[in-house]
Design a protein around this motif. Structure first.
Motif, mmCIF file in Angstrom:
data_model
loop_
_atom_site.group_PDB
_atom_site.id
_atom_site.type_symbol
_atom_site.label_atom_id
_atom_site.label_comp_id
_atom_site.label_asym_id
_atom_site.label_seq_id
_atom_site.Cartn_x
_atom_site.Cartn_y
_atom_site.Cartn_z
ATOM 1 N N LYS A 178 27.916 0.903 -6.889
ATOM 2 C CA LYS A 178 26.688 0.576 -7.605
ATOM 3 C C LYS A 178 26.229 -0.857 -7.412
ATOM 4 O O LYS A 178 25.333 -1.309 -8.100
ATOM 5 N N ILE A 179 26.839 -1.584 -6.511
ATOM 6 C CA ILE A 179 26.429 -2.971 -6.320
ATOM 7 C C ILE A 179 25.010 -3.006 -5.745
ATOM 8 O O ILE A 179 24.700 -2.315 -4.782
ATOM 9 N N PRO A 180 24.106 -3.752 -6.403
ATOM 10 C CA PRO A 180 22.719 -3.759 -5.943
ATOM 11 C C PRO A 180 22.550 -4.662 -4.718
ATOM 12 O O PRO A 180 22.066 -5.769 -4.823
ATOM 13 N N VAL A 181 22.970 -4.170 -3.545
ATOM 14 C CA VAL A 181 23.079 -5.038 -2.359
ATOM 15 C C VAL A 181 21.788 -5.749 -1.988
ATOM 16 O O VAL A 181 21.834 -6.870 -1.487
ATOM 17 N N LYS A 182 20.653 -5.125 -2.228
ATOM 18 C CA LYS A 182 19.402 -5.775 -1.813
ATOM 19 C C LYS A 182 19.076 -7.010 -2.654
ATOM 20 O O LYS A 182 18.218 -7.798 -2.303
ATOM 21 N N TRP A 183 19.780 -7.156 -3.802
ATOM 22 C CA TRP A 183 19.550 -8.316 -4.666
ATOM 23 C C TRP A 183 20.725 -9.301 -4.623
ATOM 24 O O TRP A 183 20.645 -10.381 -5.187
ATOM 25 N N THR A 184 21.827 -8.874 -4.009
ATOM 26 C CA THR A 184 23.066 -9.635 -4.158
ATOM 27 C C THR A 184 23.320 -10.557 -2.968
ATOM 28 O O THR A 184 23.165 -10.151 -1.812
ATOM 29 N N ARG B 44 7.421 -3.763 -5.092
ATOM 30 C CA ARG B 44 7.937 -2.986 -3.946
ATOM 31 C C ARG B 44 9.462 -3.089 -3.899
ATOM 32 O O ARG B 44 10.052 -4.038 -4.414
ATOM 33 N N VAL B 45 10.074 -2.134 -3.248
ATOM 34 C CA VAL B 45 11.525 -2.207 -3.053
ATOM 35 C C VAL B 45 11.787 -3.231 -1.947
ATOM 36 O O VAL B 45 11.164 -3.168 -0.882
ATOM 37 N N PRO B 46 12.676 -4.201 -2.178
ATOM 38 C CA PRO B 46 12.941 -5.228 -1.162
ATOM 39 C C PRO B 46 13.415 -4.636 0.176
ATOM 40 O O PRO B 46 13.969 -3.542 0.191
ATOM 41 N N TYR B 47 13.255 -5.378 1.229
ATOM 42 C CA TYR B 47 13.622 -4.950 2.596
ATOM 43 C C TYR B 47 13.131 -3.514 2.834
ATOM 44 O O TYR B 47 13.948 -2.603 3.059
ATOM 45 N N PRO B 48 11.808 -3.314 2.782
ATOM 46 C CA PRO B 48 11.266 -1.944 2.792
ATOM 47 C C PRO B 48 11.755 -1.097 3.971
ATOM 48 O O PRO B 48 11.929 0.098 3.821
#
Ligand code: ADP
Length: 388
Positions: free
Chosen positions: A288-294, A325-329
């Motif tokens: 569950k690590i939110p990789v796009k924010w971490t 938007r969702v990061p790194y689309p």
């Protein structure tokens, strides 16, 4: 040790009720509890070799250090330079400053069954004025669902509040109450404020009501046509101010993202879910690590700090200026870290002011030490106007 120490235990009582005080456990047990030995995890226990004294066990990148806390002349000391009235004060000091320890104290390891010892929790919460009589709470409709259970609207003392509920029958109440315990130490206009905790079943964490919900839904439902440049900048300033306060208190958020920012009736953005004593191992295990924010060092090496929060703040700014938007689309979550390690970063959102994109880029410096502090970001943002 003189006998005197045994009769004058009064000054130490306060600390002994704290979440991080484990009493009579051995050195080996302490080391087990501190796993995975992340920097700044700590607990306090009775000293095995010096009855009446304590031991402070602190982990730092893969090992554990144990410090003898001496009880001397009714004061507590580690280095015989700083003296404290009780354990709580000693811990508070080393939270703020490592002052000779291998690390400052960052994450308390809650004692086993802490949450279930109702008297203990009550002692701590009541002592500090946070316990709420559940009969005074009126429970309303569901607002959303959280990690532990439902979040409901409610009323307390004729004011609207939000109620985070957790069923006592659920196995692990500890992290839930650890969050409240951490929140008791924080007060800032850009952090969602804890009002109190009602023990019983279910346990309620009572929070300031944030009428306009989370920032992500706010941006997505309103979009470019409604959300103004001024609002975007104000939200950025609000969040940076809240995080700057958290940074000054040496708390690490670990999950900063638009979904964890809440908006009040008067359009103030506030950080929520902060300082959550999240079990990172669980997050990793359940994928569950939110990789796009971490930040990369947090994903790869489990190193979380104010600087990894700064990385996430850059991603949050990107969400804010791209209206949710969702990061790194175009990059799948599994590939994001490799993408970053290759030196690639997100492009500026459409119509995003250049100054704001510059801040994002600074937040995304690969080396944590090259990222700005929240204090600096906050000052920088405060100097901007929507018309630059
Ligand atoms: P968790 O951190 O346990 O996942 P959240 O704090 O994110 O739970 O809460 C889930 C949702 O409940 C939020 O997205 C928001 O819509 C709503 N919510 C949470 N806290 C409040 C609050 N203080 N005021 C209004 N709504 C809230």
């Amino acid at each position: 040790m003189s006998d005197n120490n045994w009769v004058t235990r009064q000054p130490k009582l306060k600390g002994e009720s704290m979440i991080w005080f484990h009493g009579k456990i051995s050195r080996e047990e302490a080391e087990q509890l501190l796993k995975p030995w992340k920097t700044g995890q700590y607990l306090v226990r009775d000293s095995t070799h010096f009855p009446g004294d304590y031991t402070l066990s602190v982990s730092v990148s893969g090992k554990v250090e144990h410090y003898h806390v001496i009880y001397k002349d009714r004061k507590l000391t580690i280095d015989e330079e700083g003296f404290f009235d009780d354990l709580a004060k000693l811990v508070e000091h080393y939270e703020d400053d490592a002052d000779g320890l291998v690390s400052n104290l960052i994450t308390p390891v809650p004692k086993k069954g802490y949450a279930f010892k109702e008297n203990n929790v009550q002692f701590h919460l009541q002592n500090e004025g946070w316990a709420i009589n559940r009969n005074e709470i009126i429970v309303g409709k569901v607002l959303g669902s959280g990690q532990f259970g439902e979040v409901k609207e409610g009323e307390y003392k004729s004011k609207k509040v939000a109620l985070k509920a957790m069923n006592e029958s659920q196995r692990n109440l500890d992290p839930f109450l650890a969050e409240a315990s951490i929140m008791t130490q924080l007060r800032h206009r850009n952090l969602v404020q804890l009002i109190g905790v009602a023990l019983g079943n279910p346990v309620y964490i009572v929070l300031e009501f944030m009428a306009k919900g989370n920032l992500l839904d706010y941006l997505r439902s309103r979009g470019r046509a409604v959300v103004t440049k001024k609002q975007q900048l104000d939200f950025s300033k609000n969040i940076a101010a809240g995080m700057s306060y958290l940074e000054s208190k040496k708390f690490v958020h670990r999950d900063l993202a638009a979904r964890n920012i809440l908006i009040s009736e008067d359009d103030t953005a506030k950080v929520s879910d902060f300082g959550l004593a999240k079990d990172d191992t669980v997050m990793m295990d359940s994928g569950k690590i939110p990789v796009k924010w971490t930040a990369p060092e947090a994903v790869r090496k489990n190193i979380y700090s104010a600087k990894s929060d700064v990385w996430s703040f850059g991603v949050l700014l990107w969400e804010l200026y791209s209206f949710g938007r969702v990061p790194y689309p175009r990059v799948p979550a599994d590939n994001v870290i490799a993408y970053i390690e290759e030196g690639c970063r997100m492009q500026s959102p459409e119509d995003c002011p250049e100054h704001i994109y510059k801040i994002m880029q600074q937040c995304w410096s690969f080396q944590p030490e090259n990222r700005p502090t929240f204090h600096r970001i906050s000052t920088q943002l405060d100097s901007l106007t929507p018309f630059f």
